[in-house]
Write a protein that holds these residues in place. Sequence first.
Motif: not given
Length: 315
Positions: A113-116, A120-123, A125-128
């Motif tokens: 899940x950390x890898x996923x 996700x973060x790259x795509x 960046x607005x998500x926390x």
Amino acid sequence: MAHKKTPENSSNLAGGEFKGADEASEARLLDERIARYGVAHARSQAMLCHLREAPSQASIKTAAGLASCGNYLHFREYFTVGKVRLHSATFCKQHLVCPLCGIRRGAKALGAYLTRWQVIQEERPDLRPYLLTLTVKNGPDLEERQAHLSKSLRKLMTHRRHFNAGVPRAPWTELCRAEGGVYTLELTNNGKGWHPHCHMIVLATSQPSQTDLSSEWHKITGDSMVVDCRPILGDPVEGFMEVFKYAVKFSDLTLADNWHAAQILKGKRLLNSFGLFRGVEIPDSLLDEPLDGLPYLDRFYRYLGDSYQPASIRE
Ligand SMILES: [Zn+2]
């Protein structure tokens, strides 16, 4: 042995698993890791003794698994890069009664899940990430409490799905802010009854309101309103670990309660995901991925007495 006190720190065992995983100091942390696994294995052995004291139809297979689990550990130390990987071992994969398998299972899920999350973060960046905990009131009947939690969670997830799909009159839920989530069920019992609860990682652009979630949850459950929602700040490993640690809190449970809990939870789905976290594959193997093409030293450990001891390959 069956009455041996449960190690205090065993609830945090999965935690140490990923600390420093990417640091060159990994090889130096091997001793700590071995010690942690030793504590976990001691508890598995205590459970084995407990089950053998009063064998039943259900316990015979479990006991056989525990008897062969984790008797030896074979690590490979990639000394040129200071990395260590668990290369081979026998695991019973009974994570509800075996903390050693629980640690490994948690670590594998955490890694996946950390890898996923990194992708996700790259795509996005607005998500926390936020850590959401939903609890139901303690009670004496584990099966009833467990079913109550599962049913309530299903209802909450249905609210989210229906609102997002535009179903007429579907109520809004703060969980609609979540664009992805992964959640697990956990059980504790520290003497005041069974306390099943849910830990969830929520990915959202704004923080779900704890107050609103609490009143939604109260409406759904009818008896419970304790909800906690907080942002995961700093290293995401810390927050994610909360979700991927043990499904049963071994340090809280007597062996008899642990066995009872395992019977109730057996075969139940304890990890679920939705939205951006859907479809993450957790490897079946509880071993580490080897590092290809690097020189290594083999390190063998055997469980002797009450801890893992270095053993030579020819022993
Ligand atoms: Zn095991």
